[in-house]
Design a protein around this motif. Structure first.
Motif, PDB file in Angstrom:
ATOM      1  N   ARG A  15       4.448  29.459  51.021  1.00 34.83           N
ATOM      2  CA  ARG A  15       4.896  28.960  52.316  1.00 34.83           C
ATOM      3  C   ARG A  15       3.883  27.926  52.802  1.00 34.83           C
ATOM      4  NH1 ARG A  15       6.290  34.029  55.980  1.00 34.83           N
ATOM      5  NH2 ARG A  15       5.090  35.269  54.556  1.00 34.83           N
ATOM      6  N   LYS A  18       2.045  26.916  58.327  1.00 31.52           N
ATOM      7  CA  LYS A  18       2.641  27.461  59.550  1.00 31.52           C
ATOM      8  C   LYS A  18       3.584  28.626  59.269  1.00 31.52           C
ATOM      9  CE  LYS A  18       2.272  23.210  62.162  1.00 31.52           C
ATOM     10  NZ  LYS A  18       3.008  22.170  62.913  1.00 31.52           N
ATOM     11  N   GLY A  19       3.727  29.017  58.009  1.00 35.44           N
ATOM     12  CA  GLY A  19       4.542  30.161  57.651  1.00 35.44           C
ATOM     13  C   GLY A  19       5.992  29.847  57.312  1.00 35.44           C
ATOM     14  N   PHE A  20       6.330  28.590  57.159  1.00 36.72           N
ATOM     15  CA  PHE A  20       7.693  28.202  56.826  1.00 36.72           C
ATOM     16  C   PHE A  20       7.903  28.179  55.312  1.00 36.72           C
ATOM     17  CE2 PHE A  20       7.340  26.326  61.036  1.00 36.72           C
ATOM     18  CZ  PHE A  20       8.603  26.508  61.573  1.00 36.72           C
ATOM     19  N   TYR A  21       9.097  28.579  54.892  1.00 36.87           N
ATOM     20  CA  TYR A  21       9.517  28.336  53.516  1.00 36.87           C
ATOM     21  C   TYR A  21       9.988  26.893  53.480  1.00 36.87           C
ATOM     22  CZ  TYR A  21       9.387  33.354  52.835  1.00 36.87           C
ATOM     23  OH  TYR A  21       8.970  34.652  52.740  1.00 36.87           O
ATOM     24  N   LYS A  52      12.945  23.371  56.230  1.00 37.15           N
ATOM     25  CA  LYS A  52      11.999  24.426  56.579  1.00 37.15           C
ATOM     26  C   LYS A  52      12.676  25.525  57.381  1.00 37.15           C
ATOM     27  CE  LYS A  52       7.984  21.397  56.920  1.00 37.15           C
ATOM     28  NZ  LYS A  52       6.854  21.043  57.798  1.00 37.15           N
ATOM     29  N   THR A  53      12.355  26.763  57.017  1.00 39.25           N
ATOM     30  CA  THR A  53      12.849  27.922  57.749  1.00 39.25           C
ATOM     31  C   THR A  53      11.833  29.046  57.623  1.00 39.25           C
ATOM     32  OG1 THR A  53      14.659  29.506  58.002  1.00 39.25           O
ATOM     33  CG2 THR A  53      14.208  28.748  55.765  1.00 39.25           C
ATOM     34  N   ARG A  54      11.786  29.900  58.629  1.00 33.76           N
ATOM     35  CA  ARG A  54      10.881  31.050  58.580  1.00 33.76           C
ATOM     36  C   ARG A  54      11.529  32.256  57.882  1.00 33.76           C
ATOM     37  NH1 ARG A  54       6.142  30.535  61.346  1.00 33.76           N
ATOM     38  NH2 ARG A  54       6.116  28.942  62.960  1.00 33.76           N
ATOM     39  N   SER A  55      12.847  32.240  57.778  1.00 36.09           N
ATOM     40  CA  SER A  55      13.585  33.363  57.202  1.00 36.09           C
ATOM     41  C   SER A  55      13.686  33.237  55.682  1.00 36.09           C
ATOM     42  CB  SER A  55      14.988  33.419  57.803  1.00 36.09           C
ATOM     43  OG  SER A  55      15.805  34.307  57.076  1.00 36.09           O
TER      44      SER A  55
END
Length: 75
Positions: A15, A18-21, A52-55
């Motif tokens: 990731r 910032k923690g995004f995929y 970009k997505t966090r999920s």
């Protein structure tokens, strides 16, 4: 050639800070992804678009759709 599942696993292995995929794709994928998901971010870098997505679940689904349509780009 690797299977779709292996490609997805490789794409989602890391990731961003910032923690995004992050899924690198062709510019034409923006409308396709927006049609299904409105909670993702797009960052355009030249002719490349970073989705970009966090999920993780959303990232997997997007990656599967884009791999099947040949829209994944390498970074």
């Amino acid at each position: 050639m690797t299977s779709i599942d292996e490609q997805i696993k490789e794409l989602l292995a890391r990731r961003d800070p910032k923690g995004f995929y992050v899924i690198p794709s062709d510019r034409s994928s923006i409308d396709l992804v927006r049609h299904f998901y409105n909670d993702v971010e797009f960052e355009e870098v030249g002719d490349l678009v970073l989705i970009k997505t966090r999920s993780r679940r959303v990232a997997e689904r997007i990656a599967r759709i884009l791999i099947q349509r040949g829209l994944i780009k390498s970074m």
